[in-house]
Design a protein around this motif. Structure first.
Motif, mmCIF file in Angstrom:
data_model
loop_
_atom_site.group_PDB
_atom_site.id
_atom_site.type_symbol
_atom_site.label_atom_id
_atom_site.label_comp_id
_atom_site.label_asym_id
_atom_site.label_seq_id
_atom_site.Cartn_x
_atom_site.Cartn_y
_atom_site.Cartn_z
ATOM 1 N N LEU A 658 0.828 -1.213 0.000
ATOM 2 C CA LEU A 658 0.000 0.000 0.000
ATOM 3 C C LEU A 658 0.860 1.258 0.000
ATOM 4 C CD1 LEU A 658 -2.801 -1.024 2.545
ATOM 5 C CD2 LEU A 658 -2.911 -1.031 0.044
ATOM 6 N N VAL A 659 1.926 1.260 0.783
ATOM 7 C CA VAL A 659 2.814 2.436 0.821
ATOM 8 C C VAL A 659 3.418 2.690 -0.552
ATOM 9 C CG1 VAL A 659 4.999 3.306 1.723
ATOM 10 C CG2 VAL A 659 3.334 2.307 3.271
ATOM 11 N N SER A 660 3.885 1.634 -1.197
ATOM 12 C CA SER A 660 4.479 1.773 -2.525
ATOM 13 C C SER A 660 3.462 2.305 -3.530
ATOM 14 C CB SER A 660 5.023 0.425 -2.986
ATOM 15 O OG SER A 660 5.511 0.507 -4.301
ATOM 16 N N MET A 661 2.250 1.754 -3.503
ATOM 17 C CA MET A 661 1.204 2.198 -4.426
ATOM 18 C C MET A 661 0.842 3.666 -4.170
ATOM 19 S SD MET A 661 -0.829 1.462 -6.942
ATOM 20 C CE MET A 661 -0.441 -0.281 -7.021
ATOM 21 N N SER A 662 0.709 4.030 -2.919
ATOM 22 C CA SER A 662 0.349 5.401 -2.567
ATOM 23 C C SER A 662 1.429 6.382 -3.012
ATOM 24 C CB SER A 662 0.115 5.507 -1.058
ATOM 25 O OG SER A 662 -0.186 6.834 -0.684
ATOM 26 N N ASP A 663 2.684 6.056 -2.717
ATOM 27 C CA ASP A 663 3.789 6.954 -3.069
ATOM 28 C C ASP A 663 3.944 7.099 -4.573
ATOM 29 O OD1 ASP A 663 4.275 7.314 -0.406
ATOM 30 O OD2 ASP A 663 5.990 5.942 -0.312
ATOM 31 N N ASN A 664 3.689 6.043 -5.306
ATOM 32 C CA ASN A 664 3.922 6.063 -6.753
ATOM 33 C C ASN A 664 2.790 6.703 -7.548
ATOM 34 O OD1 ASN A 664 6.435 4.827 -6.638
ATOM 35 N ND2 ASN A 664 5.586 2.758 -6.771
ATOM 36 N N PHE A 665 1.553 6.593 -7.049
ATOM 37 C CA PHE A 665 0.420 6.996 -7.889
ATOM 38 C C PHE A 665 -0.469 8.085 -7.302
ATOM 39 C CE2 PHE A 665 1.517 2.777 -9.445
ATOM 40 C CZ PHE A 665 1.524 2.987 -10.820
ATOM 41 N N LEU A 666 -0.517 8.216 -5.988
ATOM 42 C CA LEU A 666 -1.434 9.197 -5.403
ATOM 43 C C LEU A 666 -0.731 10.531 -5.217
ATOM 44 C CD1 LEU A 666 -3.560 7.301 -2.736
ATOM 45 C CD2 LEU A 666 -3.894 7.532 -5.183
ATOM 46 N N ARG A 667 -1.161 11.508 -5.972
ATOM 47 C CA ARG A 667 -0.682 12.882 -5.862
ATOM 48 C C ARG A 667 -1.893 13.788 -6.030
ATOM 49 N NH1 ARG A 667 2.317 10.358 -9.617
ATOM 50 N NH2 ARG A 667 1.671 11.675 -11.367
ATOM 51 N N PRO A 668 -1.870 14.970 -5.479
ATOM 52 C CA PRO A 668 -3.031 15.859 -5.648
ATOM 53 C C PRO A 668 -3.418 16.051 -7.104
ATOM 54 C CG PRO A 668 -1.558 16.750 -3.984
ATOM 55 C CD PRO A 668 -0.855 15.554 -4.577
ATOM 56 N N GLU A 669 -2.427 16.126 -7.983
ATOM 57 C CA GLU A 669 -2.716 16.353 -9.399
ATOM 58 C C GLU A 669 -3.468 15.171 -10.009
ATOM 59 O OE1 GLU A 669 0.507 16.187 -12.342
ATOM 60 O OE2 GLU A 669 -0.125 18.196 -12.934
ATOM 61 N N THR A 670 -3.009 13.938 -9.740
ATOM 62 C CA THR A 670 -3.683 12.771 -10.308
ATOM 63 C C THR A 670 -5.062 12.578 -9.692
ATOM 64 O OG1 THR A 670 -2.597 11.317 -8.686
ATOM 65 C CG2 THR A 670 -1.503 11.616 -10.796
ATOM 66 N N LEU A 671 -5.198 12.898 -8.417
ATOM 67 C CA LEU A 671 -6.498 12.757 -7.757
ATOM 68 C C LEU A 671 -7.503 13.773 -8.294
ATOM 69 C CD1 LEU A 671 -5.212 12.100 -4.151
ATOM 70 C CD2 LEU A 671 -6.751 10.590 -5.412
ATOM 71 N N GLU A 933 -4.249 17.253 1.967
ATOM 72 C CA GLU A 933 -4.754 17.441 0.607
ATOM 73 C C GLU A 933 -5.080 16.100 -0.036
ATOM 74 O OE1 GLU A 933 -3.629 20.080 -3.364
ATOM 75 O OE2 GLU A 933 -2.150 19.798 -1.772
ATOM 76 N N LEU A 934 -4.222 15.092 0.193
ATOM 77 C CA LEU A 934 -4.515 13.752 -0.317
ATOM 78 C C LEU A 934 -5.811 13.220 0.286
ATOM 79 C CD1 LEU A 934 -1.034 11.947 -0.293
ATOM 80 C CD2 LEU A 934 -2.229 12.951 -2.238
ATOM 81 N N TRP A 935 -5.981 13.406 1.603
ATOM 82 C CA TRP A 935 -7.222 12.955 2.240
ATOM 83 C C TRP A 935 -8.436 13.634 1.605
ATOM 84 C CZ3 TRP A 935 -10.102 16.747 4.865
ATOM 85 C CH2 TRP A 935 -11.333 16.291 5.338
ATOM 86 N N SER A 936 -8.356 14.943 1.433
ATOM 87 C CA SER A 936 -9.488 15.696 0.908
ATOM 88 C C SER A 936 -9.878 15.210 -0.481
ATOM 89 C CB SER A 936 -9.140 17.194 0.871
ATOM 90 O OG SER A 936 -10.182 17.942 0.300
#
Length: 1021
Positions: A658-671, A933-936
């Protein structure tokens, strides 16, 4: 889209279909778009065959809906053909479903003439390319450039080129901008500067220098702020380099922020693989933005600590006064009985004084009587300010420890170069830098001109020789307090800041403004091109007519909801009307089987492809693509406020994955892009336009309070909601039940400062025409600002009678309105607007070009001195539009209902967000602004997917009702809100590796359309 390696990806498949795909009409839309005007009937008469006429009506209807043409045959549009046959040509029955190309093209030219449109020419292509390059200097995001071009085409009434052609134009403009910037960087950055920038990407002590710079402080603690001060010292030279080089790039502040954000999004590995010149541009933008944000952090820390110590002193003074008053007040009744002895006729005149004393002391002891007498004679009025300073004397070491490092890292300035306050601050900085205490200086060496006379008596005391001397600790704190007031009022500023720089630095400079005519034309703000006197004359005519008409309707009793209230010194009135309810969690959804939230997210992915937005941090074309189960687990971990660690414990996917997936793909821009994809998909559903309010998209925005359970830098106090705790405020815009945009603001920030920003930075296809807020969203600029940018601002006021009495204005003197019930409080000062209109235009164009933000401008205008001429002009102009709105709001029950309905939808969405973020009792557990910001955005994405699922069900059910001829049932479906979650399982142990139960909307509707449902829907209606 099919070949992403060659063409820029701007829109998702769903977005392309929504924009370029042939319309799929509902029955109501067919009735609207296939209706013919007189001129269209005349043109139709020129056509001979039934088939040719049917094709003409089809092409005309589709063009009016999309402003472009489509190739189809009659078999593709059988339902539309059946509608046209039934409506116009009952005898039409042509076996040939196709039409000749020549006939189709001739009809298209006829339609263009009827609609006053034209095809894109070679000259148009060149103009689009030029405008795309200009837009790319304002914002480097492909979607921004694309929307600017589409807006231009609509204004010029030109048929938009195909999507692939637009891809080429936008991609070419962005590539040209990259080459331009890289060329300038290569020429202007000298070898020593290049080496300094490269060092940011070097590995030092296990961490890259750029990684250390990215970290924001967690809170206002001393060690965190000292770390920021050290970063300021480390980056000062590079910041000076960026200040020298960035003006050569000729890009907007928005683009500087955008390119700076890319350094956050990309890893050092990815940056090293890019073109060196391009990386220099990104790093220079990052250094400038980070250095300015760093100063924002330091100044906010100063404001926080000064406010904290000031409020602590006030509280301590109140408690001290209370300690004095409580015992004295308790003895006051007995002291009163002692005083009555002197008027007591029962005491003989010959009684000795000693006898009277004994009688008095029997009532109240001598010691306590003396204390009351002392209280009455000397301390009945306490000097609370003196008590505050005594408390601050004890806190001197604490506030100096917190504040002295801060001012060392900031260069303050004021409008006047010899401002006495700035001179005093410089003196304090120099003394602190030299390690010399203020008490060691002679009194005449201390700058005293900035100090108000009324405070001087608190700053002096007696030394050992009984000589009057300045108390250095008090002098220092008063200086901090005045510095805080100056910063908040805009009289003191920092040029190396974002929030606290001068108003002049936020706007287009004088050299740029010399080309104002071109800049205004490019901004698309047509009102600014009109002569101001002519524009005010038009507004005067509108306003005066409305004042007369609304008062006439009230006097004649035509406004039946307007009720006068009797009693009171001032005449008061109320507006009585019945609001239209649209509650969340409609009973319709009670019939559905429980669906796991992971299944809902899978359903949205299948229909919207929102996961395509999640590109790897190493680039869009990295080999690795997101694993759907792991990505959904990460979205839920962030969005539910659970966190990655707890999700690893409660699900079948491990923590490290999960940490790897979050760090690699979750960013405010992609969200944000994923959210846009889901929002745009909702907008294409048949039910969506039935959520229009008054036949337009009517949005609303409001903030929602969330308490934080850990220390965070941007968390603020809000005693009304959290007592002594802190929290943040996610500020959301909701249009037709869809959350189109959101960002976090501080609990101590005024929501009205962000209304324009949240609309202007909306990147979805859902573009509101009317926008509502509650009273917290109003100020003295939003009516004017939103009107100029094409929105109607429609707030709800808490006390409308008082607001109309104090805020209604007219173009004539108040005496000219006689005894009108709605009488303007004052006359509009047109001269103020005319005199400052050019400066007002500069502010509006700066906003349009994204040189600054509304929150920055409004905050500074609101805090600046009352005599600011530009501020008065803007407020006067705003009052015209506010008065027009107040009159319309009072006169129109429908408008009041629409506003309330839009605000209710925002509240419904907040309930859904609260339900989604259920973990940790709803208290946010994320430590940094970035994590918040990621949470939001994750929370909004989950809510968006739930709304999409619900809206898909309602769309299918509406189609079923319409096809079965159940008009009443169809109307009932249109009134059901898609904001519901009682049928969604948000809790439990998550099993993402198991294949989720696929949600089949058609099967669900087929199962639901029984007699029991019919009965239930009748009750709901």
């Amino acid at each position: 889209m099919d070949n992403p390696g060659k063409r820029l990806i701007i829109l998702s498949s769903a977005e392309i279909d929504a924009l370029y795909g042939r319309p799929r009409f509902t029955q109501e839309e067919r009735a609207e778009y296939f209706a013919l005007s007189d001129s269209e009937k005349t043109a139709l008469g020129q056509l001979h065959s039934f088939k040719s006429r049917v094709f003409f009506i089809l092409q005309l209807g589709y063009f009016q809906a999309r402003c472009m043409f489509f190739i189809f045959d009659l078999r593709d549009v059988a339902e539309d053909v059946a509608h046209i046959r039934e409506r116009y040509f009952p005898d039409f029955d042509d076996a040939d479903p196709e039409i000749a190309k020549g006939t189709r093209l001739k009809q298209q030219q006829l339609i263009l003439s009827l609609c006053n449109y034209r095809d894109a020419s070679a000259a148009t292509q060149r103009t689009l390319e030029a405008r795309a390059r200009q837009a790319a200097t304002v914002c480097g995001k492909p979607i921004y450039v694309f929307r600017e071009l589409m807006h231009y085409l609509a204004e010029q009434r030109v048929v938009a080129p195909g999507y692939s052609a637009m891809q080429d134009i936008v991609g070419g403009a962005l590539a040209h901008e990259q080459r331009r910037l890289a060329g300038i960087a290569e020429d202007e950055v000298d070898p020593s500067a290049k080496e300094a920038l490269k060092r940011l990407l070097e590995d030092t002590q296990g961490l890259h220098e750029i990684t250390l710079l990215k970290r924001d402080p967690r809170d206002f603690s001393n060690h965190e702020i000292r770390r920021e001060v050290r970063r300021e010292e480390q980056t000062r030279t590079l910041y000076q380099l960026s200040q020298r080089l960035l003006p050569h790039l000729k890009i907007s502040n928005e683009n500087i922020r955008y390119y700076a954000s890319l350094v956050d999004y990309y890893t050092v590995y990815k940056l090293r693989r890019m073109s060196e010149s391009t990386v220099y541009v990104y790093l220079l933008c990052f250094i400038q933005h980070r250095y300015q944000k760093l100063h924002d952090n330091l100044i906010q820390s100063l404001l926080y600590h000064v406010r904290k110590h000031g409020e602590g002193a006030k509280q301590a003074a109140k408690e001290l006064i209370c300690d004095f008053r409580v015992p004295a007040n308790a003895d006051l009744p007995k002291a009163g009985q002692v005083l009555k002895i002197f008027t007591d006729d029962g005491i003989a005149g010959s009684a000795s004084f000693e006898e009277v004393r004994r009688k008095a002391f029997a009532m109240l002891s001598a010691e306590r009587l003396d204390s009351v007498a002392d209280y009455l004679s000397t301390k009945a009025r306490f000097d609370e300010t003196a008590f505050q300073w005594k408390h601050l004397d004890k806190a001197a070491h604490t506030f100096k420890l917190a504040l002295r490092p801060v001012i060392q890292g900031i260069e303050f300035a004021a409008a006047a170069p010899d401002d006495p306050l700035i001179q005093a601050v410089q003196f304090l900085k120099e003394a602190s830098r030299n390690g010399k205490a203020l008490g060691a200086y002679k009194e005449n060496a201390l700058p005293m001109q900035w100090m108000p006379d009324k405070m001087k008596r608190y700053l002096y005391g007696r030394d050992e020789s009984n000589r009057k001397r300045v108390l250095p600790d008090r002098y220092e704190f008063l200086l901090y307090r005045h510095l805080r007031h100056g910063l908040e009022a805009g009289d003191v500023f920092c040029r190396d800041s974002i929030r606290f720089r001068s108003m002049k630095d936020d706007l287009l400079d004088d050299e740029q403004w010399q080309d104002k005519d071109r800049l205004i034309a490019e901004s698309g703000l047509d009102i600014l091109q009109q002569p101001i006197k002519k524009h005010l004359k038009e507004l005067e005519e509108q306003l005066e007519i409305r004042i007369a008409e609304v008062n006439r309707r009230i006097a004649m009793g035509e406004n039946r909801h307007f009720k006068m209230k009797s009693g009171g010194a001032r005449p008061r009135w109320t507006l009585e009307y019945q609001g239209e309810s649209e509650a969340a969690n409609h009973s319709f959804f009670d019939q559905l089987s429980q669906a796991d939230i992971s299944s809902v997210l899978h359903f949205a992915q299948r229909e919207c492809r929102y996961m395509d937005a999640f590109t790897h941090v190493l680039g869009r074309h990295a080999r690795q693509s997101p694993d759907a189960p792991s990505l959904i687990a990460c979205l839920l971990a962030w969005g539910t406020n659970m966190g990655i660690a707890r999700m690893g414990q409660r699900s079948d996917i491990g923590y490290h994955t999960l940490v790897s997936m979050s760090d690699n793909f979750l960013r405010p821009e992609t969200l944000r892009e994923a959210n846009d994809r889901v929002s745009n998909a909702i907008a294409t559903l048949p039910i969506f336009r039935h959520y229009d309010i008054g036949d337009v998209v009517h949005s609303s925005s409001d903030g929602q309070k969330f308490e934080t359970s850990v220390r965070t830098f941007n968390a603020r106090h809000s005693p009304k909601y959290w007592g002594l705790k802190k929290g943040i405020v996610p500020y959301s815009a909701v249009a037709n039940n869809v959350p189109i945009n959101a960002f976090n603001i501080g609990a101590d920030e005024h929501e009205s400062h962000f209304v324009f920003d949240i609309l202007f930075n909306n990147t979805t296809d859902i573009q509101p025409e009317i926008h509502s807020t509650d009273t917290h969203g109003t100020n003295q600029l939003n009516f004017a600002l939103l009107h100029l940018f094409g929105y109607q601002f429609a707030p709800r006021y808490k006390d409308l009678c008082d607001k109309a009495r104090t805020s209604l204005t007219g173009f004539r003197h108040t005496s000219r309105y006689g005894d009108a019930i709605l009488r303007p409080a004052r006359k509009i000062r047109e001269k103020d607007i005319i005199r400052e209109w050019d400066e007002c235009r500069r502010i509006f164009v700066s906003l349009a070009r994204k040189e600054t933000t509304q929150s920055t401008i409004v905050r500074k205008l609101s805090s600046h001195a009352r005599n600011s001429r530009t501020k008065r002009a803007l407020w006067e102009y705003d009052s015209i539009h506010r008065s027009l709105y107040l009159l319309n709001y009072i006169d129109s029950p429908a408008l009041r209902q629409h506003v309330q309905k839009a605000l209710n939808r925002g509240e419904n969405y907040h309930q859904l967000c609260r339900a989604v973020s259920f973990a940790s009792f709803g208290k946010l557990r994320f430590k940094t602004e970035y994590e918040q910001e990621l949470w939001s955005e994750c929370s909004r994405l989950i809510a968006n997917c739930i709304i999409f699922y619900n809206a898909s069900l309602l769309s299918r059910f509406l189609e079923y009702r319409e096809k079965s001829g159940d008009t009443k049932g169809a109307e009932a479906v249109k009134k059901i809100s898609p904001i519901a979650w009682q049928h969604i399982n948000l809790h439990g142990r998550y099993e993402f590796q198991k294949l989720p139960n696929p949600l089949d909307v058609d099967a669900i509707i087929q199962k639901m359309t029984g007699c029991r449902l019919d009965h239930h829907m009748a009750e709901a209606a």
